[in-house]
Design an enzyme around this catalytic site. Structure first.
Site, PDB file in Angstrom:
ATOM      1  N   GLU A 255     -25.179 -13.655 -51.557  1.00 20.68           N
ATOM      2  CA  GLU A 255     -25.206 -14.426 -50.307  1.00 20.68           C
ATOM      3  C   GLU A 255     -23.816 -14.855 -49.850  1.00 20.68           C
ATOM      4  O   GLU A 255     -23.622 -15.150 -48.680  1.00 20.68           O
ATOM      5  CB  GLU A 255     -26.081 -15.669 -50.487  1.00 20.68           C
ATOM      6  CG  GLU A 255     -25.488 -16.700 -51.424  1.00 20.68           C
ATOM      7  CD  GLU A 255     -26.398 -17.884 -51.661  1.00 20.68           C
ATOM      8  OE1 GLU A 255     -26.090 -18.965 -51.127  1.00 20.68           O
ATOM      9  OE2 GLU A 255     -27.400 -17.734 -52.366  1.00 20.68           O
ATOM     10  N   HIS A 305     -31.104 -13.601 -48.348  1.00 18.67           N
ATOM     11  CA  HIS A 305     -30.909 -15.047 -48.399  1.00 18.67           C
ATOM     12  C   HIS A 305     -31.153 -15.608 -47.009  1.00 18.67           C
ATOM     13  O   HIS A 305     -30.824 -14.985 -46.000  1.00 18.67           O
ATOM     14  CB  HIS A 305     -29.474 -15.336 -48.849  1.00 18.67           C
ATOM     15  CG  HIS A 305     -29.109 -16.778 -48.877  1.00 18.67           C
ATOM     16  ND1 HIS A 305     -28.458 -17.397 -47.830  1.00 18.67           N
ATOM     17  CD2 HIS A 305     -29.285 -17.728 -49.831  1.00 18.67           C
ATOM     18  CE1 HIS A 305     -28.248 -18.671 -48.141  1.00 18.67           C
ATOM     19  NE2 HIS A 305     -28.725 -18.890 -49.343  1.00 18.67           N
TER      20      HIS A 305
END
Length: 395
Positions: A255, A305
């Site tokens: 992420e 994410h």
């Protein structure tokens, strides 16, 4: 190539005439958005949320808009992406990556509206009828096993078949013995509460030293977890593969990377089993598809994410529909106040732990300015290295 070309005929969306940003305050964090206007009367929206620096992403969006977007054809997405990245001399990083990502979302929204089709029709079509999502943010409050167990049960009762939890308290690198036992007790309580058929994902927030991560891999094994997310800081990316070799469950992460270039060492070292790009951080639709393709070539799946607002959730659904190596999508939507959904009108609802196929043109979302006026930015900050971080400033 690296300047706006107004000599070419414009596509059906026309040309961009205005770049606008908005910010919405909530009890958790401020959400940021970009809205692009064209000379054909169309608007396209995207998310530019940064956990702590929304004012900065808004300012950079407007500045880059003046440099690279005014006069551009929204259909020239590859050229615009390159112009914003290379032409603005971005060298990776969170603020610039988020701006490029949100603008790319807004461009796709404009294209979908101009053509009268949902965005997923422009990004690979649908490989599934709905997108499975898991819940995060449900465990805010006291770190007690009975509290976590009750909240986990309540969340699963809403239809979710996957939960993510960070059971660990404040700290960096190491856990003392008391904290280790408490964290594992929380995981055990949640697993017992939800039973064996619910996926349980453990968040590490990239904060453990190798010795601690290695110990946790051993200690978490009995709980049949779906993945251990970011157990190590990314400054130690070369050690991820070493940890993977020890783990009886998948290791996930990614992420914190903002484009294919930042992802290069992750793929080069086979750092993870599951890649987690964020549509509002990793370069938008244009870049996420390329990252997912690289993951596929390395035998990895993708679990995007998404710790942002329902706009990013909806946009991520459009992106996920075309991914052949999708695992599941993250959502924090259950954590948010009702007015957030009023602010991003048209966000797709979660039903029985899934989000259905979008039907409206573009992303199907419009921003309600009056709601933004009622809820200005709060400039909140939650420090996950401080005691009580998991409460997210709610108490």
């Amino acid at each position: 190539m690296l300047s706006v070309d107004t000599k070419r005929p414009a596509g059906p969306a026309g040309r961009i005439t205005r770049v606008e940003t908005l910010a919405l305050g909530t009890a958790w964090r401020d959400f940021g958005y970009v809205r692009l206007h064209t000379d054909q009367g169309l608007t396209g929206v995207g998310e530019i949320t940064h956990p702590y620096r929304v004012a900065e992403t808004c300012a950079l969006t407007e500045a880059m808009g003046r440099r690279h977007l005014i006069g551009a054809d929204p259909f020239d997405v590859e050229e615009i992406w390159l112009r914003m990245y290379q032409g603005d001399f971005l060298r990776g990083g969170d603020i610039g990556g988020i701006v490029v990502s949100g603008v790319d979302q807004a461009l796709h929204d404009l294209m979908g509206k101009a053509l009268g089709v949902p965005v997923y029709r422009l990004t690979g079509g649908a490989t599934r009828d709905r997108v499975r999502v898991y819940a995060n943010g449900w465990y805010t409050g006291e770190r007690e096993p009975e509290v976590f167990a009750a909240k986990a049960k309540a969340t699963v009762a809403k239809g979710y078949t996957g939960l993510k939890v960070d059971p660990f308290g404040a700290g960096l690198h190491e856990l003392d013995r008391v904290e280790l036992r408490r964290s594992l007790a929380l995981v055990e309580a949640v697993r017992e509460a939800v039973g064996p058929d619910v996926d349980l994902y453990i968040e590490g927030h990239a904060r453990f030293a190798m010795a601690t991560a290695r110990r946790l891999v051993h200690e978490l094994a009995p709980y049949d977890i779906g993945w251990f997310e970011e157990p190590l800081p990314w400054t130690h990316i070369e050690r991820y593969a070493e940890l993977r070799a020890l783990a009886p469950f998948p290791i996930s992460g990614g992420e914190h990377f903002h484009n294919r270039y930042e992802y290069k060492p992750l793929f080069a070292t086979d750092a993870v089993d599951i890649v987690q790009p964020d549509l509002s951080m990793a370069g938008g639709f244009t870049e996420l598809r390329k990252i997912a393709a690289q993951a596929d070539a390395h035998g990895m799946t993708v679990a995007p994410h998404n710790s942002n607002s329902p706009l990013c959730t909806t946009a991520s659904v459009h992106a996920c529909l075309g991914l052949t190596n999708l695992t599941v999508l993250e959502t924090f939507d259950g954590l948010l106040e009702p007015y957030v959904f009023d602010a991003v009108k048209g966000a797709l609802p979660i039903e029985d732990g899934h989000i259905a196929l979008p039907e409206r043109p573009g992303l199907g979302i419009e921003l309600a300015d009056e709601v933004f006026a009622e809820h200005p930015p709060t400039h909140r900050f939650w420090n996950m290295f401080a005691e009580g971080w998991e409460k997210r400033n709610r108490t």
